[in-house]
Design a protein around this motif. Structure first.
Motif, mmCIF file in Angstrom:
data_model
loop_
_atom_site.group_PDB
_atom_site.id
_atom_site.type_symbol
_atom_site.label_atom_id
_atom_site.label_comp_id
_atom_site.label_asym_id
_atom_site.label_seq_id
_atom_site.Cartn_x
_atom_site.Cartn_y
_atom_site.Cartn_z
ATOM 1 N N ILE A 42 0.837 -1.206 0.000
ATOM 2 C CA ILE A 42 0.000 0.000 0.000
ATOM 3 C C ILE A 42 0.868 1.250 0.000
ATOM 4 N N LEU A 43 1.917 1.258 0.812
ATOM 5 C CA LEU A 43 2.806 2.422 0.836
ATOM 6 C C LEU A 43 3.481 2.636 -0.517
ATOM 7 N N ALA A 44 3.943 1.531 -1.129
ATOM 8 C CA ALA A 44 4.586 1.661 -2.436
ATOM 9 C C ALA A 44 3.611 2.192 -3.482
ATOM 10 N N GLN A 45 2.378 1.710 -3.464
ATOM 11 C CA GLN A 45 1.405 2.198 -4.425
ATOM 12 C C GLN A 45 1.017 3.647 -4.137
ATOM 13 N N PHE A 52 2.928 9.802 -9.769
ATOM 14 C CA PHE A 52 2.212 9.861 -11.042
ATOM 15 C C PHE A 52 1.425 11.158 -11.160
ATOM 16 N N TYR A 53 0.658 11.475 -10.119
ATOM 17 C CA TYR A 53 -0.151 12.693 -10.196
ATOM 18 C C TYR A 53 0.707 13.953 -10.113
ATOM 19 N N ASP A 54 1.815 13.864 -9.426
ATOM 20 C CA ASP A 54 2.665 15.043 -9.314
ATOM 21 C C ASP A 54 3.473 15.285 -10.585
ATOM 22 N N ARG A 55 3.846 14.208 -11.244
ATOM 23 C CA ARG A 55 4.681 14.336 -12.442
ATOM 24 C C ARG A 55 3.868 14.154 -13.724
ATOM 25 N N HIS A 56 3.378 12.952 -13.903
ATOM 26 C CA HIS A 56 2.726 12.624 -15.175
ATOM 27 C C HIS A 56 1.438 13.428 -15.363
ATOM 28 N N TRP A 57 0.519 13.332 -14.389
ATOM 29 C CA TRP A 57 -0.763 13.998 -14.544
ATOM 30 C C TRP A 57 -0.597 15.508 -14.689
ATOM 31 N N ASP A 58 0.174 16.081 -13.772
ATOM 32 C CA ASP A 58 0.323 17.534 -13.801
ATOM 33 C C ASP A 58 1.005 17.992 -15.088
ATOM 34 N N THR A 59 2.074 17.327 -15.456
ATOM 35 C CA THR A 59 2.815 17.730 -16.647
ATOM 36 C C THR A 59 1.997 17.506 -17.917
ATOM 37 N N MET A 60 1.398 16.315 -18.019
ATOM 38 C CA MET A 60 0.638 16.000 -19.222
ATOM 39 C C MET A 60 -0.593 16.899 -19.364
ATOM 40 N N THR A 173 -4.192 7.569 -20.083
ATOM 41 C CA THR A 173 -3.191 6.802 -19.329
ATOM 42 C C THR A 173 -3.440 6.845 -17.830
ATOM 43 N N SER A 174 -4.127 7.881 -17.354
ATOM 44 C CA SER A 174 -4.436 7.942 -15.917
ATOM 45 C C SER A 174 -5.373 6.812 -15.531
ATOM 46 N N TYR A 175 -6.418 6.582 -16.346
ATOM 47 C CA TYR A 175 -7.316 5.472 -16.073
ATOM 48 C C TYR A 175 -6.588 4.135 -16.140
ATOM 49 N N ILE A 176 -5.745 4.008 -17.156
ATOM 50 C CA ILE A 176 -4.986 2.760 -17.293
ATOM 51 C C ILE A 176 -4.087 2.550 -16.080
ATOM 52 N N PHE A 177 -3.459 3.629 -15.645
ATOM 53 C CA PHE A 177 -2.573 3.522 -14.490
ATOM 54 C C PHE A 177 -3.350 3.124 -13.232
ATOM 55 N N ILE A 178 -4.501 3.756 -13.021
ATOM 56 C CA ILE A 178 -5.295 3.430 -11.825
ATOM 57 C C ILE A 178 -5.796 1.991 -11.881
ATOM 58 N N GLY A 183 -5.710 -3.417 -10.041
ATOM 59 C CA GLY A 183 -5.653 -4.821 -10.437
ATOM 60 C C GLY A 183 -4.456 -5.539 -9.849
ATOM 61 N N SER A 184 -3.283 -4.917 -9.920
ATOM 62 C CA SER A 184 -2.092 -5.555 -9.344
ATOM 63 C C SER A 184 -2.223 -5.706 -7.841
#
Length: 453
Positions: A42-45, A52-60, A173-178, A183-184
């Protein structure tokens, strides 16, 4: 001069903090082991999601929003550069053809004074981009149609309406990532649960075997399995069981052998006393010999109580009826209340001896006996009450010691060898239960036998 100062709050003691933490932690080994496995996942996720939200989501999102705002600013610039109807039509057609935006101009229209409030991170990001690139009054409408955004910009001669598809502002990609994260996580949790159950199962079997051994029941088909440490504990349990069985067998054989060997000289002593004739000295010696024989019988009864009788499903109500009937034949007045169907694993002969000792003890020292059996939360309680003199509070532990007798109420003339209660408690404890004494509501002694089901 005195000053009043507010008292600082006392910090919570470390022991209370630990107790508060334990209150929220799982109590089972399975729960705690699963918590150890799940917590790092849980901590790793959580860290991965934050990155993801700080880098990918915000930047994209910023790049997509600024791209749309840049296209709108380019369209406005082209319209201002060539305001003729031909130039305006060419600009709108070229925009629809190359930017995937549907642009229309509404001459004479104006934006409302109070545009719709922005909702969500995407609208706020788009609003920031429009402020920086367009620098004109605008309004964003996300409710006009599904998967489309309407951006209305105030122009000098009207309102420029821009319809932008959602794919230009939002990356799937955000939906795919979530979905990948969820799932994992579910797969990992399922694997962890299956693995931990397989590891906990041998420990539960070991606990069940130890509990059965403590209740005097035979532990069959138990073998070491599981992890190395669990196997070591199981092997130690098996060795302990063998040592206990061997010790009980040796003790039983020793008591039986000693009692048997003592009978021969006692028989010779009785024959010699019979040949001496009558006399006060002879009577005293005969009394001593009789008492020794009674003690030997007590030894044998005690040895039989620790014998190797097999545990089997037993109808306790039937045994109670048999014992009560035997006491009634001896002249005692006994009232029995026991429901049908009180079946549990017992040693029938040992249980019968235990109940017979208690009822015989009550018959010797009381006029009436009340026996009641009932089922209580995983146990069966048997209550034996009498209206005799009872036992003082200070002596209720001593009466369970071998050969201990209360001279005031249980003398040698009326009492036995002092092994009745000892044998009864020994039988009860060999089944995982116990016997306790208390005051009876009928004025005498109450004996409580508690046996686990």
């Amino acid at each position: 001069m005195t000053t009043d100062t507010a008292a600082a709050p006392m910090p919570m003691p470390r022991r209370e903090q630990t107790g508060l933490l334990k209150r929220f932690l799982p109590r089972t080994l399975f729960g705690r082991s699963l918590l150890i496995i799940v917590t790092p996942v849980i901590l790793a996720q959580a860290v991965a999601t934050w990155i993801f939200y700080d880098r990918h989501w915000d930047t994209m999102t910023n790049r997509l929003a600024f791209a749309v705002a840049g296209d709108i600013a380019m369209v406005i610039g082209m319209l201002e550069h060539d305001p003729t109807p031909e130039g305006r039509n060419w600009t709108l057609a070229a925009t629809a053809r190359s930017t995937d935006l549907i642009v229309t101009l509404e001459p004479g229209s104006t934006l409302p004074d109070h545009p719709p409030k922005l909702r969500g991170m995407l609208e706020n990001t788009l609003s920031k981009a429009l402020h920086e690139r367009v620098r004109r009054p605008f309004a964003i409408n996300t409710r006009i149609t599904r998967e489309w955004y309407e951006i209305r910009v105030q122009m000098p001669d009207g309102v420029l309406s821009v319809m932008s598809p959602e794919r230009r502002l939002f990356s799937p990609t955000s939906y795919i990532f979530i979905l990948w994260m969820v799932g994992s996580a579910l797969v990992l949790f399922t694997v962890a649960i299956i693995f931990m159950r397989n590891q906990i199962r041998p420990i539960k079997r070991l606990a069940a075997a130890a509990d059965a051994l403590g209740k005097g029941r035979d532990v069959r088909n138990f073998k070491p399995e599981g992890a190395t440490e669990v196997r070591q504990a199981a092997v130690a349990f098996l060795r302990m069981r063998e040592r206990i069985h061997r010790q009980i067998t040796q003790r039983t054989e020793m008591l039986a052998g000693v009692s048997h060997d003592l009978r021969t000289p006692l028989t010779r002593m009785k024959l010699a006393l019979d040949m001496l004739g009558d006399g006060p000295e002879v009577e005293e010696l005969l009394t001593d010999v009789s008492e020794m024989e009674m003690m030997i019988e007590g030894y044998l009864a005690f040895a039989r109580g620790e014998g190797t009788e097999a545990v089997q499903p037993t109808d306790l109500t039937r045994i109670l009826n048999e014992v009560v009937s035997g006491v009634r034949r001896e002249g005692a007045e006994v009232a029995l209340v026991a429901p049908d169907g009180l079946t549990l694993p017992l040693r029938p002969n040992a249980t019968r001896r235990c109940l017979a000792n208690l009822l015989s003890n009550a018959r010797r020292h009381g006029d009436r006996i009340w026996v009641r059996a009932e089922r209580e939360d995983g146990f069966i309680d048997i209550l034996v009450d009498d209206d005799g003199p009872g036992i003082p509070q200070a002596s209720r532990d001593d009466v369970f010691k071998p050969f201990f007798r209360l001279d005031s109420s249980r003398n040698q003339a009326t009492g036995g060898a002092g092994l009745g209660l000892t044998i009864a408690r020994d039988v009860a404890r060999s089944h995982g239960g116990d016997i306790t004494l208390s005051d009876s509501p009928y004025g005498g002694l109450r004996v409580l036998i508690r046996l686990p089901v």
